[in-house]
Design a protein around this motif. Structure first.
Motif, PDB file in Angstrom:
ATOM      1  N   SER A   7      -5.599   2.375   2.014  1.00  0.00           N
ATOM      2  CA  SER A   7      -6.045   2.068   3.368  1.00  0.00           C
ATOM      3  C   SER A   7      -6.441   0.601   3.450  1.00  0.00           C
ATOM      4  N   GLY A   8      -6.735   0.177   4.673  1.00  0.00           N
ATOM      5  CA  GLY A   8      -7.254  -1.172   4.859  1.00  0.00           C
ATOM      6  C   GLY A   8      -6.273  -2.148   5.453  1.00  0.00           C
ATOM      7  N   GLY A   9      -5.040  -1.729   5.681  1.00  0.00           N
ATOM      8  CA  GLY A   9      -4.077  -2.636   6.274  1.00  0.00           C
ATOM      9  C   GLY A   9      -4.391  -2.919   7.729  1.00  0.00           C
ATOM     10  N   GLY A  10      -3.641  -3.826   8.298  1.00  0.00           N
ATOM     11  CA  GLY A  10      -3.840  -4.167   9.692  1.00  0.00           C
ATOM     12  C   GLY A  10      -3.123  -5.439  10.057  1.00  0.00           C
ATOM     13  N   LEU A  11      -3.452  -5.936  11.239  1.00  0.00           N
ATOM     14  CA  LEU A  11      -2.877  -7.179  11.743  1.00  0.00           C
ATOM     15  C   LEU A  11      -3.865  -8.311  11.498  1.00  0.00           C
ATOM     16  N   GLY A  16      -5.673 -15.728   7.239  1.00  0.00           N
ATOM     17  CA  GLY A  16      -6.752 -14.754   7.210  1.00  0.00           C
ATOM     18  C   GLY A  16      -6.807 -13.956   5.927  1.00  0.00           C
ATOM     19  N   SER A  17      -7.726 -13.001   5.914  1.00  0.00           N
ATOM     20  CA  SER A  17      -7.956 -12.178   4.723  1.00  0.00           C
ATOM     21  C   SER A  17      -8.000 -10.703   5.079  1.00  0.00           C
ATOM     22  N   LEU A  18      -7.640  -9.891   4.104  1.00  0.00           N
ATOM     23  CA  LEU A  18      -7.760  -8.439   4.212  1.00  0.00           C
ATOM     24  C   LEU A  18      -8.092  -7.884   2.839  1.00  0.00           C
ATOM     25  N   THR A  19      -8.767  -6.759   2.828  1.00  0.00           N
ATOM     26  CA  THR A  19      -8.995  -6.049   1.572  1.00  0.00           C
ATOM     27  C   THR A  19      -8.427  -4.643   1.695  1.00  0.00           C
ATOM     28  N   LEU A  20      -7.493  -4.320   0.808  1.00  0.00           N
ATOM     29  CA  LEU A  20      -6.931  -2.975   0.753  1.00  0.00           C
ATOM     30  C   LEU A  20      -7.739  -2.138  -0.232  1.00  0.00           C
ATOM     31  N   SER A  21      -7.841  -0.855   0.081  1.00  0.00           N
ATOM     32  CA  SER A  21      -8.561   0.070  -0.791  1.00  0.00           C
ATOM     33  C   SER A  21      -7.638   1.186  -1.239  1.00  0.00           C
ATOM     34  N   CYS A  22      -7.899   1.688  -2.425  1.00  0.00           N
ATOM     35  CA  CYS A  22      -7.131   2.809  -2.963  1.00  0.00           C
ATOM     36  C   CYS A  22      -8.114   3.818  -3.550  1.00  0.00           C
ATOM     37  N   ALA A  23      -8.177   4.989  -2.941  1.00  0.00           N
ATOM     38  CA  ALA A  23      -8.980   6.082  -3.490  1.00  0.00           C
ATOM     39  C   ALA A  23      -8.112   6.801  -4.507  1.00  0.00           C
ATOM     40  N   ALA A  24      -8.497   6.694  -5.768  1.00  0.00           N
ATOM     41  CA  ALA A  24      -7.637   7.140  -6.868  1.00  0.00           C
ATOM     42  C   ALA A  24      -8.215   8.391  -7.529  1.00  0.00           C
ATOM     43  N   SER A  25      -8.197   9.493  -6.832  1.00  0.00           N
ATOM     44  CA  SER A  25      -8.758  10.713  -7.404  1.00  0.00           C
ATOM     45  C   SER A  25      -7.851  11.256  -8.504  1.00  0.00           C
ATOM     46  N   GLY A  26      -8.480  11.733  -9.566  1.00  0.00           N
ATOM     47  CA  GLY A  26      -7.735  12.314 -10.677  1.00  0.00           C
ATOM     48  C   GLY A  26      -7.137  11.312 -11.644  1.00  0.00           C
ATOM     49  N   PHE A 109       6.282   4.151 -12.214  1.00  0.00           N
ATOM     50  CA  PHE A 109       5.044   4.706 -11.683  1.00  0.00           C
ATOM     51  C   PHE A 109       5.328   6.049 -11.033  1.00  0.00           C
ATOM     52  N   ASP A 110       4.681   7.071 -11.535  1.00  0.00           N
ATOM     53  CA  ASP A 110       4.867   8.415 -10.985  1.00  0.00           C
ATOM     54  C   ASP A 110       3.997   8.680  -9.764  1.00  0.00           C
ATOM     55  N   PHE A 111       2.910   7.934  -9.641  1.00  0.00           N
ATOM     56  CA  PHE A 111       1.939   8.237  -8.592  1.00  0.00           C
ATOM     57  C   PHE A 111       1.861   7.091  -7.590  1.00  0.00           C
ATOM     58  N   TRP A 112       2.010   7.458  -6.314  1.00  0.00           N
ATOM     59  CA  TRP A 112       2.049   6.480  -5.233  1.00  0.00           C
ATOM     60  C   TRP A 112       1.147   6.917  -4.093  1.00  0.00           C
ATOM     61  N   GLY A 113       0.496   5.930  -3.477  1.00  0.00           N
ATOM     62  CA  GLY A 113      -0.172   6.189  -2.226  1.00  0.00           C
ATOM     63  C   GLY A 113       0.842   6.265  -1.099  1.00  0.00           C
ATOM     64  N   GLN A 114       0.349   6.562   0.091  1.00  0.00           N
ATOM     65  CA  GLN A 114       1.249   6.742   1.234  1.00  0.00           C
ATOM     66  C   GLN A 114       1.665   5.413   1.866  1.00  0.00           C
ATOM     67  N   GLY A 115       0.984   4.347   1.494  1.00  0.00           N
ATOM     68  CA  GLY A 115       1.313   3.035   2.030  1.00  0.00           C
ATOM     69  C   GLY A 115       0.426   2.652   3.199  1.00  0.00           C
ATOM     70  N   THR A 116       0.133   1.370   3.285  1.00  0.00           N
ATOM     71  CA  THR A 116      -0.645   0.838   4.395  1.00  0.00           C
ATOM     72  C   THR A 116       0.013  -0.460   4.864  1.00  0.00           C
ATOM     73  N   GLN A 117       0.192  -0.581   6.164  1.00  0.00           N
ATOM     74  CA  GLN A 117       0.933  -1.719   6.733  1.00  0.00           C
ATOM     75  C   GLN A 117       0.035  -2.945   6.847  1.00  0.00           C
ATOM     76  N   VAL A 118       0.541  -4.043   6.346  1.00  0.00           N
ATOM     77  CA  VAL A 118      -0.113  -5.341   6.528  1.00  0.00           C
ATOM     78  C   VAL A 118       0.841  -6.223   7.324  1.00  0.00           C
ATOM     79  N   THR A 119       0.366  -6.718   8.439  1.00  0.00           N
ATOM     80  CA  THR A 119       1.172  -7.603   9.285  1.00  0.00           C
ATOM     81  C   THR A 119       0.420  -8.912   9.479  1.00  0.00           C
TER      82      THR A 119
END
Length: 122
Positions: A7-11, A16-26, A109-119
């Motif tokens: 999460s954390g993507g956006g326009l 500018g700056s952005l910080t993406l986050s990854c909740a890595a359960s398991g 890499f076997d494990f992937w997040g769903q992706g977050t758009q950065v524009t």
């Protein structure tokens, strides 16, 4: 069971700056690796950054060195990608990834997040 939620993507405007986050359960936070790939429209997925969790060693693509910083919070099973001085060339879908070790190859890499758009655009 490993599950990655990024999460954390956006326009954001150029520079500018952005910080993406990854909740890595398991994800075994003492033995795996967590990284980020990105895919721009019409292009192949490319590695951005990775951190080896056993030793904290980090790697960065040449295009983001000095601008992006990867970090982890092992206690909360979170990973972050701090992105500064963003440019239009950074526009892409960003994916959190995890597996046994860092690699520049997406297929390792076997494990992937769903992706977050950065524009990045004015």
């Amino acid at each position: 069971q490993v599950k990655l939620v990024d999460s954390g993507g956006g326009l954001v405007q150029p520079g500018g700056s952005l910080t993406l986050s990854c909740a890595a359960s398991g994800v075994p936070m003492d033995s795996y690796a967590i990284g980020w790939f990105r895919q721009a429209p019409g292009k192949e997925r490319e590695p951005v950054s990775c951190v080896s969790l056993p030793n904290g060693r980090t790697t960065y693509a040449d295009s983001v060195k000095g601008r992006f910083t990867i970090s982890v919070d092992k206690g909360n099973s979170m990973a972050y990608l701090q992105m500064n001085n963003l440019g239009p060339e950074d526009t892409a879908v960003y994916y959190c990834v995890s597996d046994f070790g860092c690699s520049v190859y997406a297929h390792e890499f076997d494990f992937w997040g769903q992706g977050t758009q950065v524009t990045v655009s004015s």
